[in-house]
Scaffold this active site. Structure first.
Site, mmCIF file in Angstrom:
data_model
loop_
_atom_site.group_PDB
_atom_site.id
_atom_site.type_symbol
_atom_site.label_atom_id
_atom_site.label_comp_id
_atom_site.label_asym_id
_atom_site.label_seq_id
_atom_site.Cartn_x
_atom_site.Cartn_y
_atom_site.Cartn_z
ATOM 1 N N LYS A 78 0.821 -1.220 0.000
ATOM 2 C CA LYS A 78 0.000 0.000 0.000
ATOM 3 C C LYS A 78 0.854 1.270 0.000
ATOM 4 O O LYS A 78 0.432 2.296 -0.513
ATOM 5 C CB LYS A 78 -0.949 0.004 1.199
ATOM 6 N N ASP A 114 -10.035 2.980 2.338
ATOM 7 C CA ASP A 114 -10.246 2.378 3.672
ATOM 8 C C ASP A 114 -10.889 3.368 4.644
ATOM 9 O O ASP A 114 -11.725 2.983 5.477
ATOM 10 C CB ASP A 114 -8.912 1.902 4.262
HETATM 11 P P1 NAP Z 1 0.287 -2.970 9.863
HETATM 12 O O1 NAP Z 1 0.514 -1.770 9.010
HETATM 13 O O2 NAP Z 1 1.279 -4.068 9.862
HETATM 14 O O3 NAP Z 1 0.093 -2.423 11.375
HETATM 15 C C1 NAP Z 1 -0.095 -3.326 12.436
HETATM 16 C C2 NAP Z 1 -0.331 -2.563 13.751
HETATM 17 O O4 NAP Z 1 -0.662 -3.535 14.728
HETATM 18 C C3 NAP Z 1 0.880 -1.801 14.270
HETATM 19 O O5 NAP Z 1 0.418 -0.669 14.964
HETATM 20 C C4 NAP Z 1 1.528 -2.800 15.229
HETATM 21 O O6 NAP Z 1 2.192 -2.188 16.318
HETATM 22 C C5 NAP Z 1 0.304 -3.507 15.781
HETATM 23 N N1 NAP Z 1 0.610 -4.897 16.142
HETATM 24 C C6 NAP Z 1 1.053 -5.880 15.325
HETATM 25 N N2 NAP Z 1 1.196 -7.025 16.014
HETATM 26 C C7 NAP Z 1 0.846 -6.766 17.286
HETATM 27 C C8 NAP Z 1 0.800 -7.534 18.475
HETATM 28 N N3 NAP Z 1 1.144 -8.827 18.480
HETATM 29 N N4 NAP Z 1 0.385 -6.949 19.621
HETATM 30 C C9 NAP Z 1 0.043 -5.635 19.627
HETATM 31 N N5 NAP Z 1 0.069 -4.845 18.541
HETATM 32 C C10 NAP Z 1 0.474 -5.405 17.381
HETATM 33 O O7 NAP Z 1 -1.096 -3.677 9.477
HETATM 34 P P2 NAP Z 1 -2.409 -2.965 8.857
HETATM 35 O O8 NAP Z 1 -2.326 -2.967 7.383
HETATM 36 O O9 NAP Z 1 -2.601 -1.687 9.563
HETATM 37 O O10 NAP Z 1 -3.578 -4.017 9.238
HETATM 38 C C11 NAP Z 1 -4.041 -4.150 10.566
HETATM 39 C C12 NAP Z 1 -5.313 -5.009 10.585
HETATM 40 O O11 NAP Z 1 -6.388 -4.325 9.944
HETATM 41 C C13 NAP Z 1 -5.170 -6.348 9.835
HETATM 42 O O12 NAP Z 1 -5.833 -7.328 10.600
HETATM 43 C C14 NAP Z 1 -5.901 -6.111 8.530
HETATM 44 O O13 NAP Z 1 -6.427 -7.290 7.982
HETATM 45 C C15 NAP Z 1 -7.022 -5.191 9.011
HETATM 46 N N6 NAP Z 1 -7.617 -4.376 7.926
HETATM 47 C C16 NAP Z 1 -8.957 -4.540 7.663
HETATM 48 C C17 NAP Z 1 -9.559 -3.794 6.670
HETATM 49 C C18 NAP Z 1 -11.023 -3.971 6.384
HETATM 50 O O14 NAP Z 1 -11.483 -3.544 5.322
HETATM 51 N N7 NAP Z 1 -11.784 -4.573 7.276
HETATM 52 C C19 NAP Z 1 -8.809 -2.865 5.922
HETATM 53 C C20 NAP Z 1 -7.432 -2.705 6.220
HETATM 54 C C21 NAP Z 1 -6.853 -3.484 7.228
HETATM 55 P P3 NAP Z 1 3.710 -1.650 16.220
HETATM 56 O O15 NAP Z 1 3.629 -0.306 15.547
HETATM 57 O O16 NAP Z 1 4.139 -1.553 17.642
HETATM 58 O O17 NAP Z 1 4.478 -2.671 15.416
#
Ligand code: NAP
Length: 302
Positions: A78, A114
């Site tokens: 992205k 999003d």
């Molecule tokens: P990302 O950019 O990798 O960000 C992940 C975030 O979660 C970071 O803030 C990270 O913290 C935190 N994190 C990761 N592992 C963790 C753990 N074990 N314990 C606590 N915090 C943790 O991922 P993303 O793209 O934002 O996606 C996040 C979620 O949203 C995913 O499940 C994705 O499928 C979902 N999503 C859904 C939609 C929808 O349409 N429903 C759209 C987009 C995303 P740190 O900064 O400390 O590493």
């Protein structure tokens, strides 16, 4: 010799759109986007385009072929696609992530749908209201946003754009949350906390908890993942007021541990399927210029 109707149909160029990411096989997008094209009689095929990092520039360049309408972008590209595009929409630039590319007039335009998806999913659940056809207000709400990654950034810009009263960003790493807060705090009061610091649990009326971490998600490969885990211990969730709404962006599984905890406590709660639906509906409109057949898409997701 006169050609048959079938021969004529087979000569109509078939339009293409697809999902670029790695992995992509788990995605629900083909299901509901194809249903939308078919319902409106648009001769387009939604494809899966698994792409390795080294292949990304060529894959994006291939969107310029005349029959290609564009693409969706998912993890992990992205951000990486942004410099490969001709034009990036201002909201996507501020968020720092593009999840939809539109091929228009021989240029590639990048958008982030999003943020729109989240706000429309919330309104559908009775959280916030339309102030006109395009704008949603969350003026009286306080949101606790778990995470500061890509999805959380979309949420933070969406929530502050909807003039939320207070935004509390809670992340594992404090620095990332602080950077995000600094970018969004002109519209709303903004605080940051570390996930391990329970001080963010001051009770607020009209609270909204949004999980934008992957904690609780099944792994896309079917191995590992954190299904069965919750980003918030149940005893912490229990301190929130009974009118708190819990939104988990995760939709696989449909019932995460966080949602189970919320429902046991009698809190209203929803998973991320409706956000997926609404972000996809805006992408469809951007590709085709036509309003998305929302109920057809919703039915295809269930
Ligand atoms: P990302 O950019 O990798 O960000 C992940 C975030 O979660 C970071 O803030 C990270 O913290 C935190 N994190 C990761 N592992 C963790 C753990 N074990 N314990 C606590 N915090 C943790 O991922 P993303 O793209 O934002 O996606 C996040 C979620 O949203 C995913 O499940 C994705 O499928 C979902 N999503 C859904 C939609 C929808 O349409 N429903 C759209 C987009 C995303 P740190 O900064 O400390 O590493």
């Amino acid at each position: 010799m006169a050609s048959t109707g079938e021969e004529h149909l087979s000569r109509i160029p078939r339009l293409q759109v697809g999902l670029i990411g790695n992995p992509v096989a788990h995605s629900y997008s083909p299901r509901f986007q194809q249903a939308a094209f078919d319902a409106l009689g648009i001769p387009a095929h939604y494809e899966l385009w698994p792409t390795l990092p080294a292949e990304l520039p060529a894959r994006v360049a291939s969107l310029l072929t005349p029959q290609c309408m564009g693409a969706n972008i998912t993890i992990p590209y992205k951000e990486a696609v942004m410099p490969l595009l001709d034009v990036v929409d201002p909201l996507a630039t501020r968020i720092g992530a593009v999840n939809t590319i539109v091929h228009r007039n021989e240029y590639l335009h990048g958008y982030n749908t999003d943020a729109y998806g989240l706000l429309h999913a919330l309104v559908e659940q009775g959280v916030g209201q339309y102030i006109d056809q395009d704008n949603i207000s969350l003026r009286n709400y306080t949101a606790v946003l778990l995470g500061a990654g890509g999805a959380a950034r979309s949420a933070a810009f969406a929530l502050t754009g909807a003039l939320i009263k207070q935004l509390i960003i809670v992340n594992r790493g404090l620095e990332r949350a602080q950077r995000l807060a600094a970018e969004v705090q002109q519209n709303s009061e903004c605080q940051v906390f570390c996930l391990s610091d329970p001080d963010f649990l001051m009770p607020h009326p009209a609270s909204l908890i949004i999980n934008a971490t992957p904690v609780g998600m099944h792994s896309a490969t079917g191995q590992g993942g954190s299904g069965g885990m919750s980003p918030l211990p149940a005893k912490i969730l229990a301190r929130f007021a009974p009118d708190t709404f819990v939104f988990d962006m995760i939709y696989n599984p449909t019932q995460t541990q966080l949602l189970c905890q919320a429902r046991i406590l009698g809190l209203r709660a929803a998973n991320g399927l409706s956000m997926l639906l609404h972000q996809g509906a805006l992408a469809f409109k951007l590709w085709t210029g036509q309003p998305a057949p929302l109920e057809v898409m919703r039915a295809a997701l269930l």
